[in-house]
Structures are given as structure tokens and as C-alpha cells.
Design a protein around this motif. Sequence first.
Motif, PDB file in Angstrom:
ATOM      1  N   PRO A 147     -10.384  -4.655   5.036  1.00 55.29           N
ATOM      2  CA  PRO A 147     -10.804  -4.486   6.317  1.00 55.29           C
ATOM      3  C   PRO A 147     -10.647  -5.654   7.434  1.00 55.29           C
ATOM      4  CG  PRO A 147     -12.215  -3.106   4.874  1.00 55.29           C
ATOM      5  CD  PRO A 147     -11.246  -4.297   4.125  1.00 55.29           C
ATOM      6  N   GLN A 148     -10.766  -7.034   6.862  1.00 57.42           N
ATOM      7  CA  GLN A 148     -10.616  -8.077   7.592  1.00 57.42           C
ATOM      8  C   GLN A 148      -9.384  -8.660   7.619  1.00 57.42           C
ATOM      9  OE1 GLN A 148     -12.915 -11.691   6.388  1.00 57.42           O
ATOM     10  NE2 GLN A 148     -14.101 -11.513   8.128  1.00 57.42           N
ATOM     11  N   ASN A 149      -8.689  -8.533   6.730  1.00 62.94           N
ATOM     12  CA  ASN A 149      -7.310  -8.636   6.616  1.00 62.94           C
ATOM     13  C   ASN A 149      -6.165  -7.749   6.060  1.00 62.94           C
ATOM     14  OD1 ASN A 149      -5.026 -10.774   6.473  1.00 62.94           O
ATOM     15  ND2 ASN A 149      -5.348 -10.931   3.962  1.00 62.94           N
ATOM     16  N   ASP A 150      -5.781  -7.084   7.581  1.00 60.22           N
ATOM     17  CA  ASP A 150      -5.346  -5.743   7.473  1.00 60.22           C
ATOM     18  C   ASP A 150      -3.965  -5.583   7.817  1.00 60.22           C
ATOM     19  OD1 ASP A 150      -5.268  -6.181  10.133  1.00 60.22           O
ATOM     20  OD2 ASP A 150      -6.906  -4.597  10.886  1.00 60.22           O
ATOM     21  N   SER A 151      -3.142  -6.695   8.024  1.00 61.44           N
ATOM     22  CA  SER A 151      -1.741  -6.570   8.348  1.00 61.44           C
ATOM     23  C   SER A 151      -0.966  -7.867   7.807  1.00 61.44           C
ATOM     24  CB  SER A 151      -1.462  -6.578   9.864  1.00 61.44           C
ATOM     25  OG  SER A 151      -1.977  -7.920  10.451  1.00 61.44           O
ATOM     26  N   VAL A 152       0.322  -7.220   7.517  1.00 57.54           N
ATOM     27  CA  VAL A 152       1.162  -8.103   6.957  1.00 57.54           C
ATOM     28  C   VAL A 152       2.922  -7.791   7.202  1.00 57.54           C
ATOM     29  CG1 VAL A 152       1.486  -6.939   4.692  1.00 57.54           C
ATOM     30  CG2 VAL A 152       1.819  -9.364   4.658  1.00 57.54           C
ATOM     31  N   THR A 153       3.544  -8.916   7.274  1.00 57.50           N
ATOM     32  CA  THR A 153       5.035  -8.500   7.364  1.00 57.50           C
ATOM     33  C   THR A 153       5.498  -8.873   5.836  1.00 57.50           C
ATOM     34  OG1 THR A 153       5.240  -9.136   9.779  1.00 57.50           O
ATOM     35  CG2 THR A 153       7.029  -9.159   8.327  1.00 57.50           C
ATOM     36  N   THR A 154       6.328  -7.929   5.359  1.00 58.62           N
ATOM     37  CA  THR A 154       6.896  -7.913   3.905  1.00 58.62           C
ATOM     38  C   THR A 154       8.027  -8.887   3.975  1.00 58.62           C
ATOM     39  OG1 THR A 154       8.105  -6.028   4.030  1.00 58.62           O
ATOM     40  CG2 THR A 154       5.833  -5.544   3.536  1.00 58.62           C
ATOM     41  N   LEU A 160       3.231  -4.265   8.338  1.00 59.10           N
ATOM     42  CA  LEU A 160       2.452  -3.209   7.669  1.00 59.10           C
ATOM     43  C   LEU A 160       1.055  -3.509   8.409  1.00 59.10           C
ATOM     44  CD1 LEU A 160       2.902  -3.062   3.748  1.00 59.10           C
ATOM     45  CD2 LEU A 160       4.027  -1.697   5.485  1.00 59.10           C
ATOM     46  N   ARG A 161       0.292  -2.221   8.559  1.00 62.24           N
ATOM     47  CA  ARG A 161      -1.079  -2.482   9.147  1.00 62.24           C
ATOM     48  C   ARG A 161      -2.015  -1.442   8.634  1.00 62.24           C
ATOM     49  NH1 ARG A 161      -3.917  -0.909  14.328  1.00 62.24           N
ATOM     50  NH2 ARG A 161      -5.755  -1.734  14.190  1.00 62.24           N
ATOM     51  N   TYR A 162      -3.170  -1.797   7.934  1.00 63.07           N
ATOM     52  CA  TYR A 162      -4.194  -0.706   7.411  1.00 63.07           C
ATOM     53  C   TYR A 162      -5.038  -0.530   8.443  1.00 63.07           C
ATOM     54  CZ  TYR A 162      -1.869  -1.779   2.958  1.00 63.07           C
ATOM     55  OH  TYR A 162      -0.779  -1.748   2.024  1.00 63.07           O
ATOM     56  N   VAL A 163      -4.881   0.758   9.034  1.00 59.73           N
ATOM     57  CA  VAL A 163      -5.518   0.914  10.258  1.00 59.73           C
ATOM     58  C   VAL A 163      -6.903   1.563   9.854  1.00 59.73           C
ATOM     59  CG1 VAL A 163      -5.561   2.658  12.368  1.00 59.73           C
ATOM     60  CG2 VAL A 163      -3.180   1.574  11.337  1.00 59.73           C
ATOM     61  N   SER A 164      -7.043   2.249   8.908  1.00 58.44           N
ATOM     62  CA  SER A 164      -8.730   2.546   8.555  1.00 58.44           C
ATOM     63  C   SER A 164      -8.519   2.856   6.869  1.00 58.44           C
ATOM     64  CB  SER A 164      -8.809   4.255   9.175  1.00 58.44           C
ATOM     65  OG  SER A 164      -7.783   5.314   8.653  1.00 58.44           O
ATOM     66  N   TRP A 165      -9.891   3.151   6.528  1.00 62.38           N
ATOM     67  CA  TRP A 165     -10.396   2.986   5.198  1.00 62.38           C
ATOM     68  C   TRP A 165     -10.935   4.201   4.896  1.00 62.38           C
ATOM     69  CZ3 TRP A 165      -8.062  -1.188   2.689  1.00 62.38           C
ATOM     70  CH2 TRP A 165      -7.671  -2.190   3.395  1.00 62.38           C
ATOM     71  N   GLN A 166     -10.934   4.785   3.340  1.00 58.44           N
ATOM     72  CA  GLN A 166     -11.656   5.492   2.918  1.00 58.44           C
ATOM     73  C   GLN A 166     -13.126   5.187   2.896  1.00 58.44           C
ATOM     74  OE1 GLN A 166     -10.316   8.565   2.249  1.00 58.44           O
ATOM     75  NE2 GLN A 166      -8.033   7.819   2.017  1.00 58.44           N
ATOM     76  N   ASP A 167     -13.970   6.241   2.822  1.00 55.55           N
ATOM     77  CA  ASP A 167     -15.385   6.152   2.743  1.00 55.55           C
ATOM     78  C   ASP A 167     -15.645   5.631   1.407  1.00 55.55           C
ATOM     79  OD1 ASP A 167     -16.053   7.002   5.320  1.00 55.55           O
ATOM     80  OD2 ASP A 167     -16.400   9.065   4.985  1.00 55.55           O
ATOM     81  N   ALA A 168     -16.583   4.683   1.126  1.00 53.06           N
ATOM     82  CA  ALA A 168     -16.692   4.152  -0.100  1.00 53.06           C
ATOM     83  C   ALA A 168     -17.402   5.266  -0.976  1.00 53.06           C
ATOM     84  CB  ALA A 168     -17.715   2.928  -0.139  1.00 53.06           C
ATOM     85  N   ALA A 169     -16.860   5.135  -2.116  1.00 50.00           N
ATOM     86  CA  ALA A 169     -17.312   6.119  -3.177  1.00 50.00           C
ATOM     87  C   ALA A 169     -18.763   5.782  -3.525  1.00 50.00           C
ATOM     88  CB  ALA A 169     -16.450   6.363  -4.229  1.00 50.00           C
ATOM     89  N   SER A 170     -18.793   4.648  -3.587  1.00 48.22           N
ATOM     90  CA  SER A 170     -20.469   3.974  -3.921  1.00 48.22           C
ATOM     91  C   SER A 170     -20.511   2.821  -3.363  1.00 48.22           C
ATOM     92  CB  SER A 170     -20.537   3.902  -5.457  1.00 48.22           C
ATOM     93  OG  SER A 170     -19.638   2.937  -6.038  1.00 48.22           O
ATOM     94  N   PRO A 171     -21.679   2.121  -3.111  1.00 47.99           N
ATOM     95  CA  PRO A 171     -22.174   1.047  -2.416  1.00 47.99           C
ATOM     96  C   PRO A 171     -21.572  -0.074  -3.061  1.00 47.99           C
ATOM     97  CG  PRO A 171     -24.195   2.159  -2.672  1.00 47.99           C
ATOM     98  CD  PRO A 171     -23.169   3.261  -3.258  1.00 47.99           C
TER      99      PRO A 171
END
Length: 208
Positions: A147-154, A160-171
Motif C-alpha cells: 500500500p505504501q509502494n503501489d506503482s511501477v513501470t514494467t 501499473l498502479r495498485y489502487v486498492s487492497w482487499q480487507d485483511a483476512a486476519s490481523p
Amino acid sequence: MTKKLIPLATLCLALSACTTLPFTSGQPPSSQAVAPYREQVDLAGRLNVVYQKNDKPESATVNFTWQQQAGRTDVTLFSPVGSTLATIAVTPQEAVLTQSGKPPRSAPDVDTLSARLLGWSLPVSGLRDWLQGYATAADGQRFAASPQNDSVTTRDGWRLRYVSWQDAASPGAPPQPRRIDAERHASAQADAVSLRIVLDPATAVSAP
């Protein structure tokens, strides 16, 4: 009056101290990278693509399933109402794309094959990494998203940009991608394409 103010001041100080404590919500730390890469995964989601056709912008939205093993990837594309639009099977030797009512077509390169038959390219080799939060960066280094390092050029020119994330299955669980935006500008080798990928929560976890 002074005696009455003392408990109030004490309460304010206590509340102030509480607000300085770190907030924990069950989400993974923003600096934590994605889980270790797995060869075998089973995913589903939605894909929106914007591409050029006859020098005009076109768009399409499809649902998909993604079944990945060490030496094979099977992708099924569905219309929004659930009818099968195409299936794509990719191995190191070839890519085979089948559309409803048409004979299978094959080629060594799935990007070129899908662009020819669908009108837009599906970068399956890249998506094997991207869907799990990985990529090969332009400098050849292995990229692992967080979530802090969410973009890269391949290395092959996708941004690429990781815009959002799944809810954590566990802490404390590693973050898993929820929405991925990918964009490639036009070049002598390929047309411009933009992808927006949203993974279903129920299938975001890699298969064992």
C-alpha cells in the motif's frame, strides 16, 4: 471552582494521550509487501479495457476467471450477463483462444493473438505477476507492491498502479490487491491500452 476543573483537566489530558496512540484496524501495515508469489492461484473479477480501434477509442467490460498453474494459464471471459465470450489457454509453447461458435485460433504470443481476435491485447504473461502484486520493473529488478509502494513501470512498458487492497483476512496478514490499473502507451510495437482490474474478495486468496 478550581476543584471542579481538576477532574475535567485530567479527563482532557487522558483523551489527548489516547489520540496519540497508534491506530490499529486489522489492516496490514502500509509498508508491508504482498504475500510470497505462488504459481498456483484461482481468481475471478472484472476487467474494463480502453483501446484504440480504427484510430478511435473503444471500451469493453468483461467478467473473468483466472486459473493459473506452474506451466499453464486458463482465462475465461464472460459478458456482464454471464455468457462466455472467449476462453484463452496459455502454455510456454502456445496460446489458444476460442470464441463461441468459432474454431480455436493459436499463436506463440497471446498478446498479439488476443489483440487480433478481441480487438485489445490481454497481457497474460504480465498478469501472472500483476494479479499477485509483483512485476519486473523497467530496470529489471523484481517489484513487490505494498500500500505504501503501489506503482511501477514494467520492463515491457506498462505503468501499473495498485489502487486498492482487499480487507485483511486476519490481523497482520499480507495485503492482497483489490484494484489494479495498467496503462501502456502506443509504440511501434503495440497500440495504446488501459486496463482496470477488480478482483473479487472471495477469490483473492491464492489457492494452496
